[in-house]
Design a protein around this motif. Structure first.
Motif, PDB file in Angstrom:
ATOM      1  N   PRO A 385      58.355  22.021  66.998  1.00  0.00           N
ATOM      2  CA  PRO A 385      57.016  22.486  66.588  1.00  0.00           C
ATOM      3  C   PRO A 385      56.974  23.967  66.220  1.00  0.00           C
ATOM      4  N   VAL A 386      57.823  24.782  66.859  1.00  0.00           N
ATOM      5  CA  VAL A 386      57.875  26.203  66.506  1.00  0.00           C
ATOM      6  C   VAL A 386      58.392  26.371  65.082  1.00  0.00           C
ATOM      7  N   MET A 387      59.460  25.636  64.743  1.00  0.00           N
ATOM      8  CA  MET A 387      60.035  25.712  63.402  1.00  0.00           C
ATOM      9  C   MET A 387      59.025  25.228  62.358  1.00  0.00           C
ATOM     10  N   VAL A 388      58.365  24.114  62.648  1.00  0.00           N
ATOM     11  CA  VAL A 388      57.358  23.576  61.732  1.00  0.00           C
ATOM     12  C   VAL A 388      56.211  24.574  61.566  1.00  0.00           C
ATOM     13  N   GLY A 389      55.818  25.209  62.659  1.00  0.00           N
ATOM     14  CA  GLY A 389      54.739  26.183  62.603  1.00  0.00           C
ATOM     15  C   GLY A 389      55.074  27.368  61.713  1.00  0.00           C
ATOM     16  N   ILE A 390      56.272  27.933  61.896  1.00  0.00           N
ATOM     17  CA  ILE A 390      56.681  29.098  61.107  1.00  0.00           C
ATOM     18  C   ILE A 390      56.807  28.738  59.630  1.00  0.00           C
ATOM     19  N   LEU A 391      57.418  27.586  59.352  1.00  0.00           N
ATOM     20  CA  LEU A 391      57.564  27.158  57.955  1.00  0.00           C
ATOM     21  C   LEU A 391      56.199  26.878  57.327  1.00  0.00           C
ATOM     22  N   GLY A 392      55.300  26.276  58.106  1.00  0.00           N
ATOM     23  CA  GLY A 392      53.960  25.993  57.590  1.00  0.00           C
ATOM     24  C   GLY A 392      53.206  27.264  57.244  1.00  0.00           C
ATOM     25  N   MET A 393      53.295  28.255  58.125  1.00  0.00           N
ATOM     26  CA  MET A 393      52.594  29.529  57.877  1.00  0.00           C
ATOM     27  C   MET A 393      53.103  30.201  56.602  1.00  0.00           C
ATOM     28  N   TRP A 394      54.436  30.249  56.465  1.00  0.00           N
ATOM     29  CA  TRP A 394      55.019  31.075  55.408  1.00  0.00           C
ATOM     30  C   TRP A 394      55.337  30.315  54.120  1.00  0.00           C
ATOM     31  N   LEU A 395      55.388  28.984  54.177  1.00  0.00           N
ATOM     32  CA  LEU A 395      55.631  28.207  52.952  1.00  0.00           C
ATOM     33  C   LEU A 395      54.386  27.496  52.458  1.00  0.00           C
ATOM     34  N   ILE A 396      53.337  27.443  53.298  1.00  0.00           N
ATOM     35  CA  ILE A 396      52.096  26.771  52.886  1.00  0.00           C
ATOM     36  C   ILE A 396      50.920  27.740  52.914  1.00  0.00           C
ATOM     37  N   SER A 397      50.581  28.253  54.087  1.00  0.00           N
ATOM     38  CA  SER A 397      49.371  29.055  54.245  1.00  0.00           C
ATOM     39  C   SER A 397      49.393  30.332  53.402  1.00  0.00           C
ATOM     40  N   VAL A 398      50.430  31.145  53.557  1.00  0.00           N
ATOM     41  CA  VAL A 398      50.505  32.422  52.833  1.00  0.00           C
ATOM     42  C   VAL A 398      50.612  32.217  51.320  1.00  0.00           C
ATOM     43  N   PRO A 399      51.516  31.344  50.817  1.00  0.00           N
ATOM     44  CA  PRO A 399      51.588  31.154  49.351  1.00  0.00           C
ATOM     45  C   PRO A 399      50.296  30.609  48.751  1.00  0.00           C
ATOM     46  N   ILE A 400      49.679  29.624  49.412  1.00  0.00           N
ATOM     47  CA  ILE A 400      48.433  29.062  48.868  1.00  0.00           C
ATOM     48  C   ILE A 400      47.333  30.116  48.870  1.00  0.00           C
ATOM     49  N   ALA A 401      47.272  30.921  49.945  1.00  0.00           N
ATOM     50  CA  ALA A 401      46.264  31.985  50.014  1.00  0.00           C
ATOM     51  C   ALA A 401      46.396  32.921  48.813  1.00  0.00           C
ATOM     52  N   TYR A 402      47.636  33.263  48.465  1.00  0.00           N
ATOM     53  CA  TYR A 402      47.841  34.175  47.328  1.00  0.00           C
ATOM     54  C   TYR A 402      47.580  33.467  45.998  1.00  0.00           C
ATOM     55  N   ILE A 403      48.147  32.262  45.838  1.00  0.00           N
ATOM     56  CA  ILE A 403      48.048  31.566  44.547  1.00  0.00           C
ATOM     57  C   ILE A 403      46.594  31.206  44.220  1.00  0.00           C
ATOM     58  N   LEU A 404      45.908  30.587  45.189  1.00  0.00           N
ATOM     59  CA  LEU A 404      44.515  30.186  44.936  1.00  0.00           C
ATOM     60  C   LEU A 404      43.559  31.371  45.042  1.00  0.00           C
ATOM     61  N   GLY A 405      43.757  32.169  46.091  1.00  0.00           N
ATOM     62  CA  GLY A 405      42.804  33.245  46.334  1.00  0.00           C
ATOM     63  C   GLY A 405      42.907  34.393  45.362  1.00  0.00           C
ATOM     64  N   ILE A 406      44.137  34.837  45.064  1.00  0.00           N
ATOM     65  CA  ILE A 406      44.340  36.006  44.209  1.00  0.00           C
ATOM     66  C   ILE A 406      44.635  35.601  42.760  1.00  0.00           C
ATOM     67  N   HIS A 407      45.670  34.782  42.561  1.00  0.00           N
ATOM     68  CA  HIS A 407      46.117  34.444  41.202  1.00  0.00           C
ATOM     69  C   HIS A 407      45.067  33.655  40.422  1.00  0.00           C
ATOM     70  N   PHE A 408      44.514  32.603  41.040  1.00  0.00           N
ATOM     71  CA  PHE A 408      43.519  31.780  40.336  1.00  0.00           C
ATOM     72  C   PHE A 408      42.079  32.220  40.586  1.00  0.00           C
ATOM     73  N   GLY A 409      41.900  33.264  41.356  1.00  0.00           N
ATOM     74  CA  GLY A 409      40.584  33.866  41.492  1.00  0.00           C
ATOM     75  C   GLY A 409      39.580  33.111  42.347  1.00  0.00           C
ATOM     76  N   LEU A 410      40.054  32.224  43.239  1.00  0.00           N
ATOM     77  CA  LEU A 410      39.116  31.522  44.115  1.00  0.00           C
ATOM     78  C   LEU A 410      38.672  32.374  45.299  1.00  0.00           C
ATOM     79  N   GLY A 411      39.307  33.511  45.449  1.00  0.00           N
ATOM     80  CA  GLY A 411      38.895  34.449  46.487  1.00  0.00           C
ATOM     81  C   GLY A 411      39.086  33.912  47.891  1.00  0.00           C
ATOM     82  N   LEU A 412      38.114  34.195  48.740  1.00  0.00           N
ATOM     83  CA  LEU A 412      38.195  33.833  50.156  1.00  0.00           C
ATOM     84  C   LEU A 412      38.252  32.319  50.346  1.00  0.00           C
TER      85      LEU A 412
END
Length: 448
Positions: A385-412
């Motif tokens: 679960p620790v490995m899954v958690g770290i991979l989820g944070m850095w391969l899902i949460s952070v990239p999506i936050a940047y791609i949707l929030g910043i790149h595509f302009g969906l913001g918060l």
């Protein structure tokens, strides 16, 4: 530790005190900030900045507490009462020494650490005093965390709640005395706030030790405080180190995402602060159930009731998800009046309302993730679960936050969608791991 001292419990009996404790801690933190703001805005900034380091020390001192709760509960489930007592003693001793070491470092290098982090010079005096007093007494916080974990492992969550409530009340009283100076008491400002915090924690530790001895039946003889059986230390670290890595990865993730949100402007940053503060009260329910899961499943695993543990985890998820959805719905329905407690800005009210709507998806996913994460840890399957958690944070949460929030302009909204996807994907992966029953063959420690 005698057999008749072992507490029998249900999910509700375990979790409602933990829930109250979480809520009270949040409310008292808000009260601290409000009271200090009457003294000085700079004092609020200095304490807030110093608390970033303080929270990191608490995270480090918490490294052994998850392992303590799991191992004590497992040994009690297996009716190995002597081993449960030994683990409690080792954990208390080890964490106290670790807290003492951290305290010495913070006393010697408080100002240096604050300068490295870029604290403005006008805040340095207050921040240094606060960090030296609070950080220098890290061993008190380490004791409180560890003894609380031992008591919770025995099922006495209600008693811990009473103590933490008392500590918070004493802290508020102390803050009032030193900030407002009634009855001729000297106004000490930030120094007084730090002193009040330390004194209230010392009182809390004394009461917790009384409960440990009188209620739980544990003894911590001085002659054995520096005796560390290799197997128990290894077992505690085997759980504690991965758990601390998980926490560190989460904190770093939130720093990066906060940078993304800052790029979106003041309105987004402010809305996120308000919405996150409100969400804390929603997450308290699933957080309490998550901690209850840790204790209940650990007890079942210790008793080698693997089928019972499997079924109970599934039931706990259904309960946690239902409660999380119900509470999130309630907060969304009343989102406008709740947000108006903080602001009248129509832009923030609209965006904040949308974020609270997204919690209807986010919170059940978080409950999903929490229950199976803690179930696997309780069963000894720590690293997965620790490995899954770290991979989820850095391969899902952070990239999506940047791609949707910043790149595509969906913001918060794009940032919070990243949170949602991360929680659900991790929850599904961990559920599959639980269903595979790989954890049956996992051992946190060798049997005595």
């Amino acid at each position: 530790m005698s057999k008749d001292k072992v507490q029998r419990f249900t999910l509700f009996a375990l979790t409602w005190p933990i829930f109250i404790e979480i809520i009270l801690n949040r409310l008292m933190g808000i009260a601290d900030t409000i009271m200090l703001s009457y003294y000085s805005d700079n004092a609020v900034a200095a304490v807030g900045f110093s608390n970033q380091i303080v929270m990191m020390t608490i995270m480090l001192c918490s490294m052994l507490t998850v392992g303590t709760t799991i191992l004590v509960s497992r040994h009690l489930g297996a009716k190995r009462y002597k081993s449960a007592s030994e683990i409690a003693r080792v954990s208390i001793s080890l964490n106290s020494l670790f807290g003492l070491f951290i305290g010495i470092i913070l006393i010697l290098f408080a100002a240096d650490l604050l300068r490295i982090m870029g604290l403005p010079e006008e805040l340095m005096q207050d921040a240094s005093i606060y960090l030296m007093i609070i950080g220098g007494c890290s061993f008190i916080q380490a004791l409180m965390l560890t003894v609380s974990a031992v008591i919770r492992g025995h099922g006495f969550t209600k008693q811990v709640m009473y103590v933490i409530t008392g500590v918070n009340i004493l802290n508020i009283i102390g803050n009032y005395l030193f900030i407002f100076g009634p009855f001729g008491i000297p106004v000490l400002g930030v120094q007084g706030v730090a002193i009040a915090t330390v004194v209230s924690r010392i009182v809390g530790v004394i009461v917790l030790f009384i409960i440990l001895v009188k209620w739980v039946g544990e003894r911590v003889p001085l002659s054995k405080l520096l005796h560390f059986p290799k197997q128990h230390v290894k077992s505690l670290l085997k759980i504690g180190i991965p758990s601390s890595v998980d926490s560190a990865a989460w904190n770093l993730q939130m720093v990066v995402i906060t940078v993304f949100i800052a790029l979106l402007g003041t309105v987004a940053l402010t809305t996120n602060v308000y919405s996150t503060n409100i969400r804390v009260f929603i997450t308290a329910f699933s957080g309490a159930i998550g901690q209850g899961t840790l204790i209940l499943i650990s007890r079942k695993i210790g008793a080698r009731k693997f089928d019972d543990a499997y079924q109970q985890s599934i039931r706990l998820y259904k309960i946690a998800a239902s409660v999380a959805l119900g509470v999130a719905t309630l907060f969304f329905v009343f989102s406008k009046p709740i947000l108006r407690i903080f602001t009248d800005n129509p832009e923030i009210l609209t965006l904040g309302g949308t974020l609270l709507l997204l919690t209807l998806l986010l919170e059940p996913g978080r409950a999903f993730n929490l229950v199976f994460n803690n179930s696997l840890k309780a069963a000894g399957d720590i690293n997965y679960p620790v490995m899954v958690g770290i991979l989820g944070m850095w391969l899902i949460s952070v990239p999506i936050a940047y791609i949707l929030g910043i790149h595509f302009g969906l913001g918060l909204i794009g940032v919070w969608i990243g949170f949602i996807v991360d929680e659900w994907v991790r929850g599904l992966i961990l559920m599959q791991r639980w269903r595979s029953r790989v954890w049956v063959n996992k051992q946190i420690e060798s049997d005595d």
